[in-house]
Motif scaffolding. Structure first.
Motif, short mmCIF file in Angstrom:
data_model
loop_
_atom_site.label_atom_id
_atom_site.label_comp_id
_atom_site.label_asym_id
_atom_site.label_seq_id
_atom_site.Cartn_x
_atom_site.Cartn_y
_atom_site.Cartn_z
N LEU A 99 1.15 -1.33 0.84
CA LEU A 99 -0.01 0.15 0.07
C LEU A 99 1.14 0.74 -0.01
CD1 LEU A 99 -2.87 -1.33 2.49
CD2 LEU A 99 -3.30 -0.27 0.30
N GLU A 100 1.61 1.28 1.01
CA GLU A 100 2.88 1.94 0.71
C GLU A 100 3.52 3.02 0.03
OE1 GLU A 100 3.97 5.61 2.37
OE2 GLU A 100 3.22 4.42 3.73
N TRP A 101 3.72 1.39 -1.16
CA TRP A 101 4.53 1.30 -2.27
C TRP A 101 3.73 2.55 -3.62
CZ3 TRP A 101 3.73 -0.66 -7.02
CH2 TRP A 101 5.20 -0.59 -7.87
N SER A 102 2.48 1.96 -2.91
CA SER A 102 1.72 2.05 -3.85
C SER A 102 1.04 3.40 -3.99
CB SER A 102 -0.25 1.51 -3.92
OG SER A 102 -0.98 1.69 -4.99
N LYS A 103 0.76 3.83 -3.14
CA LYS A 103 0.85 5.07 -2.65
C LYS A 103 1.84 6.26 -3.48
CE LYS A 103 -2.32 5.05 1.15
NZ LYS A 103 -2.08 4.91 2.47
N LYS A 104 3.20 5.72 -3.38
CA LYS A 104 4.08 6.67 -3.63
C LYS A 104 4.54 6.33 -5.33
CE LYS A 104 7.40 6.13 0.16
NZ LYS A 104 8.21 4.77 0.46
N ARG A 105 4.01 5.64 -5.91
CA ARG A 105 4.21 5.04 -7.23
C ARG A 105 3.00 5.94 -8.37
NH1 ARG A 105 1.51 1.60 -10.83
NH2 ARG A 105 0.64 0.66 -8.86
N ILE A 106 1.55 6.11 -7.60
CA ILE A 106 0.23 6.67 -7.99
C ILE A 106 0.78 8.72 -7.48
CG2 ILE A 106 -2.07 7.84 -7.20
CD1 ILE A 106 -2.42 4.59 -6.19
N ALA A 107 1.53 8.84 -6.71
CA ALA A 107 1.79 10.28 -6.21
C ALA A 107 2.78 10.14 -7.36
CB ALA A 107 2.64 10.34 -5.86
N LYS A 108 4.36 9.66 -7.66
CA LYS A 108 4.34 9.88 -8.98
C LYS A 108 4.17 10.26 -10.37
CE LYS A 108 9.03 7.81 -10.93
NZ LYS A 108 9.96 7.27 -10.11
N LEU A 109 3.31 8.83 -10.63
CA LEU A 109 2.73 9.29 -11.90
C LEU A 109 1.77 10.70 -11.94
CD1 LEU A 109 1.27 5.58 -12.36
CD2 LEU A 109 2.78 7.19 -13.96
N ALA A 110 1.22 11.41 -10.65
CA ALA A 110 -0.05 12.65 -11.07
C ALA A 110 1.34 13.98 -10.93
CB ALA A 110 -0.59 12.33 -9.77
N SER A 111 2.34 13.37 -10.35
CA SER A 111 3.63 14.57 -11.20
C SER A 111 4.30 14.56 -11.97
CB SER A 111 4.72 14.13 -9.33
OG SER A 111 5.09 13.41 -9.92
N LYS A 112 4.32 13.84 -12.86
CA LYS A 112 4.29 13.56 -14.22
C LYS A 112 3.62 13.92 -15.73
CE LYS A 112 7.90 9.43 -14.25
NZ LYS A 112 7.80 7.99 -14.88
N LYS A 113 2.42 13.88 -14.65
CA LYS A 113 1.19 14.25 -15.49
C LYS A 113 1.19 15.99 -15.61
CE LYS A 113 -1.78 10.37 -15.64
NZ LYS A 113 -3.24 10.08 -15.54
N GLN A 114 1.00 16.17 -14.31
CA GLN A 114 1.04 17.48 -14.23
C GLN A 114 2.71 18.45 -15.00
OE1 GLN A 114 0.86 17.91 -10.31
NE2 GLN A 114 -1.62 17.65 -9.87
N ALA A 115 3.89 17.90 -14.89
CA ALA A 115 4.48 18.43 -15.78
C ALA A 115 4.74 18.28 -17.15
CB ALA A 115 5.99 17.27 -15.13
#
Length: 115
Positions: A99-115
């Motif tokens: 769950l912790e790893w998944s949260k980090k991965r989702i946050a990373k994907l979201a930051s890539k989309k915003q960039a």
């Protein structure tokens, strides 16, 4: 008891874009009907398979991360088995580390989309 799960399924490569979208939407609807919460969804696209499945060497990969009652998983997997469009699927229950790893991965994907 409500747990968090991750399901990856592979759809046959002979589907059109419209048929692919309809198949994914059908499973989203199944989650909604059974009061599951879709946490995250990813389309990985057309990928080469490690080995041929039903004489197919590629498939469309899709991921659902969701919260559901444990009893629902049997129903979901039975639906996958009955659907000829599904080549393979795998559902895993996420533990606290996943769950912790998944949260980090989702946050990373979201930051890539915003960039």
């Amino acid at each position: 008891m409500i747990n968090q799960y991750e399901t990856v399924f592979i759809l046959t490569p002979v589907l059109s874009d419209e048929q692919l979208k309809e198949a994914v939407d059908r499973y989203k609807e199944l989650l909604k009907e059974n009061k599951c919460e879709l946490v995250h969804e990813e389309t990985w696209g057309l990928k080469k398979l490690a080995y041929p499945i039903r004489k197919k060497s590629t498939g469309f990969y899709h991921l659902f991360e969701f919260r559901a009652d444990g009893n629902f998983i049997d129903k979901l997997e039975l639906t996958f088995r009955r659907d000829e469009r599904i080549l393979r699927f795998l559902t895993v229950k996420l533990d606290k580390d996943a769950l912790e790893w998944s949260k980090k991965r989702i946050a990373k994907l979201a930051s890539k989309k915003q960039a």
